[in-house]
Design an enzyme around this catalytic site. Structure first.
Site, PDB file in Angstrom:
ATOM      1  N   TYR A   1       1.699  13.383  -0.450  1.00 58.02           N
ATOM      2  CA  TYR A   1       1.565  11.985  -0.887  1.00 58.02           C
ATOM      3  C   TYR A   1       1.309  11.945  -2.379  1.00 58.02           C
ATOM      4  CZ  TYR A   1      -0.290   7.177  -1.068  1.00 58.02           C
ATOM      5  OH  TYR A   1      -0.511   5.857  -1.356  1.00 58.02           O
TER       6      TYR A   1
ATOM      7  N   ASP B   1      -6.809   1.598 -11.544  1.00 58.27           N
ATOM      8  CA  ASP B   1      -5.737   1.339 -10.585  1.00 58.27           C
ATOM      9  C   ASP B   1      -5.548  -0.174 -10.434  1.00 58.27           C
ATOM     10  OD1 ASP B   1      -3.843   1.602  -8.592  1.00 58.27           O
ATOM     11  OD2 ASP B   1      -5.319   1.905  -6.993  1.00 58.27           O
TER      12      ASP B   1
ATOM     13  N   ASP C   1       3.221   5.967  -3.465  1.00 57.60           N
ATOM     14  CA  ASP C   1       2.634   4.643  -3.587  1.00 57.60           C
ATOM     15  C   ASP C   1       3.395   3.885  -4.673  1.00 57.60           C
ATOM     16  OD1 ASP C   1       1.039   2.430  -4.077  1.00 57.60           O
ATOM     17  OD2 ASP C   1      -0.801   3.562  -4.420  1.00 57.60           O
TER      18      ASP C   1
ATOM     19  N   ASP D   1       2.880   0.677  -5.318  1.00 59.50           N
ATOM     20  CA  ASP D   1       2.085  -0.511  -5.643  1.00 59.50           C
ATOM     21  C   ASP D   1       2.795  -1.768  -5.138  1.00 59.50           C
ATOM     22  OD1 ASP D   1      -0.002   0.932  -6.718  1.00 59.50           O
ATOM     23  OD2 ASP D   1       0.694   0.777  -8.776  1.00 59.50           O
TER      24      ASP D   1
ATOM     25  N   HIS E   1       5.744   3.163  -0.216  1.00 62.75           N
ATOM     26  CA  HIS E   1       5.174   1.967   0.396  1.00 62.75           C
ATOM     27  C   HIS E   1       4.928   0.904  -0.664  1.00 62.75           C
ATOM     28  CE1 HIS E   1       0.955   2.731  -0.863  1.00 62.75           C
ATOM     29  NE2 HIS E   1       1.092   3.963  -0.434  1.00 62.75           N
TER      30      HIS E   1
ATOM     31  N   GLU F   1       2.992  -2.932  -1.289  1.00 60.69           N
ATOM     32  CA  GLU F   1       1.849  -3.688  -0.785  1.00 60.69           C
ATOM     33  C   GLU F   1       1.988  -5.176  -1.081  1.00 60.69           C
ATOM     34  OE1 GLU F   1      -1.541  -2.893  -4.109  1.00 60.69           O
ATOM     35  OE2 GLU F   1      -0.557  -1.139  -3.235  1.00 60.69           O
TER      36      GLU F   1
ATOM     37  N   CYS G   1      -7.694  -1.527  -6.119  1.00 59.46           N
ATOM     38  CA  CYS G   1      -7.858  -0.579  -5.022  1.00 59.46           C
ATOM     39  C   CYS G   1      -8.070  -1.316  -3.712  1.00 59.46           C
ATOM     40  CB  CYS G   1      -9.049   0.336  -5.313  1.00 59.46           C
ATOM     41  SG  CYS G   1      -9.539   1.366  -3.913  1.00 59.46           S
TER      42      CYS G   1
ATOM     43  N   ARG H   1       2.711  -1.989   3.150  1.00 58.25           N
ATOM     44  CA  ARG H   1       1.246  -1.964   3.239  1.00 58.25           C
ATOM     45  C   ARG H   1       0.723  -3.390   3.190  1.00 58.25           C
ATOM     46  NH1 ARG H   1      -2.865   0.696  -1.298  1.00 58.25           N
ATOM     47  NH2 ARG H   1      -4.091  -1.193  -1.552  1.00 58.25           N
TER      48      ARG H   1
ATOM     49  N   GLU I   1      -4.191  -1.414   5.412  1.00 56.92           N
ATOM     50  CA  GLU I   1      -5.233  -0.925   4.515  1.00 56.92           C
ATOM     51  C   GLU I   1      -6.607  -1.462   4.901  1.00 56.92           C
ATOM     52  OE1 GLU I   1      -6.434   1.253   2.909  1.00 56.92           O
ATOM     53  OE2 GLU I   1      -5.916   1.112   0.778  1.00 56.92           O
TER      54      GLU I   1
ATOM     55  N   ASN J   1      -5.257   5.388   6.504  1.00 55.22           N
ATOM     56  CA  ASN J   1      -5.756   5.821   5.204  1.00 55.22           C
ATOM     57  C   ASN J   1      -7.174   6.355   5.345  1.00 55.22           C
ATOM     58  OD1 ASN J   1      -6.199   6.281   2.523  1.00 55.22           O
ATOM     59  ND2 ASN J   1      -6.250   4.131   1.916  1.00 55.22           N
TER      60      ASN J   1
END
Length: 301
Positions: free
Chosen positions: A48, A62, A89, A91, A116, A118, A126, A161, A191, A213
C-alpha cells in the site's frame, strides 16, 4: 534485480484473483521502494502507498497538498521494485471528476494495481480526525464514474472510500457505499469504523470486497488478521505502521547520538551492511559488471 519480473497487467490480475479467493490480503504501507521490497520478502500479499505517508515524507500535513504528479512519480518508483500488486491512496482524485479520470491513467502508467478515492472535500483531513466535511453523494458518484470510465485496463481496481461514519453515521456510510458501487466502484473502504460490530454490519450490507483500515492511534479497534478474515473482510490495511516504526527509531537514534557522542550502543539495532547489500542485490549486478560485486565484506558488517 533491476526491475520487477512481472508486468502491471499481471499484478492487477493477481490482485483481482486474490480478492476473489476469500482469503484475507495483508497490506502494509511502504515507506519507500526499499521497504516495498522488504514487504514482499516477508511474505505479505500486497503493498500500500498511503497519502499520509507520502505527504509526511515531504514534511507536509495530510490535507490534500500533494499533487497527482508527485504521487504518481513516487508510486512508479515503488511499483518498479516489487512483484506484489500495489494499491495507492488517491485522496479525493486531486480535483474535479476530470482530475480523478486523469489520476486513474497516471496511476495505470505508473504500474499500480489500483487506487481508492474518498468522499471528502478537496481540503481533506486524516480519516481518524474530527471535523471532516464530505461532498454530496451525487458529487462522489460523479467522481467514481469518471474514474471508472477513464480506465484502460479493466483489471485496474477502483475502490471507493467513505468517511461518512464519523460525519453522518453508520447507516449513511452504508448507503453511500452502495451508491458508489452502483457508480462503478469495485471495492469499498469504510473509514473509521468504531467497533467489531460495525465492521460486521458493513460486511452484511455490502457484497463487494471490503478493506479494513488497521491504523494505529485511530478511532477503531486493531483487529487481528484472523478476526478480520472471520468477519469476511478482504484486505487488512496497515497504512502508516512502518513509517511510525521507522521514525520512532530515527528519533531514538538521534537522541542517543546527541547524548552519547557515538552510535556504538545503537549498532545491535541497525540493519547490517551485509543485509543491506543482500536486499539491494549487489551480487546479482555482477552479471552485468563484475566490478560491481568484487569485494568481501568485513566480519560483522
Amino acid at each position: 534485480m533491476l526491475h520487477t519480473r512481472t508486468t502491471p497487467v499481471e499484478r492487477r490480475r493477481a490482485l483481482r484473483t486474490q480478492l476473489a479467493s476469500g482469503r484475507l490480503l495483508r497490506m502494509p504501507g511502504a515507506v519507500n521502494p526499499y521497504s516495498a521490497k522488504l514487504i514482499q520478502e516477508h511474505g505479505f500479499e500486497a503493498v500500500y502507498l498511503s497519502g499520509a505517508v507520502l505527504a509526511a515524507e515531504l514534511c507536509l500535513p495530510d490535507i490534500g497538498l500533494t499533487t497527482a504528479t508527485e504521487v504518481a512519480a513516487r508510486a512508479q518508483q515503488v511499483a518498479r521494485v516489487t512483484d506484489l500488486p500495489v494499491l495507492i491512496d488517491a485522496d479525493t482524485g486531486f480535483g474535479a471528476p476530470v482530475n480523478a479520470a486523469r489520476t486513474v491513467q497516471l496511476f495505470e502508467d505508473a504500474g499500480l494495481a489500483g487506487l481508492h478515492l474518498e468522499d471528502q472535500i478537496g481540503v481533506k483531513r486524516c480519516g481518524h480526525l474530527d471535523g471532516k466535511t464530505l461532498v454530496a453523494p451525487e458529487e462522489m458518484r460523479q467522481r467514481v464514474r469518471a474514474a471508472a470510465d477513464a480506465r484502460r485496463d479493466e483489471d485496474f481496481l477502483l475502490m471507493a472510500r467513505t468517511d461518512a461514519r464519523a460525519v453522518e453515521g453508520l447507516d449513511a456510510a452504508i448507503d453511500r457505499a452502495k451508491a458508489y458501487v452502483d457508480a462503478g466502484a469495485d471495492a469499498v473502504f469504510p473509514e473509521a469504523l468504531q467497533s467489531e460490530a460495525e465492521f460486521a454490519a458493513f460486511r452484511a450490507a455490502i457484497d463487494v470486497p471490503l478493506l479494513a483500515n488497521m491504523t494505529e492511534f485511530g478511532k477503531g479497534p486493531l483487529l487481528t488478521a484472523k478476526a478480520l478474515e472471520d468477519l469476511g473482510y478482504n484486505i487488512a490495511l496497515y497504512p502508516v505502521t512502518l513509517f511510525r516504526l521507522a521514525m520512532g527509531a530515527v528519533e531514538d537514534g538521534l537522541h542517543t547520538l546527541a547524548a552519547d557522542g557515538t552510535q556504538q550502543s545503537l549498532l545491535p539495532r541497525m540493519q547490517t551492511r551485509s543485509r543491506l547489500y543482500q536486499v539491494l542485490g549487489y551480487e546479482d549486478y555482477a552479471a552485468f559488471d563484475s566490478a560491481v560485486y568484487d569485494f568481501t565484506l568485513p566480519p560483522g558488517a
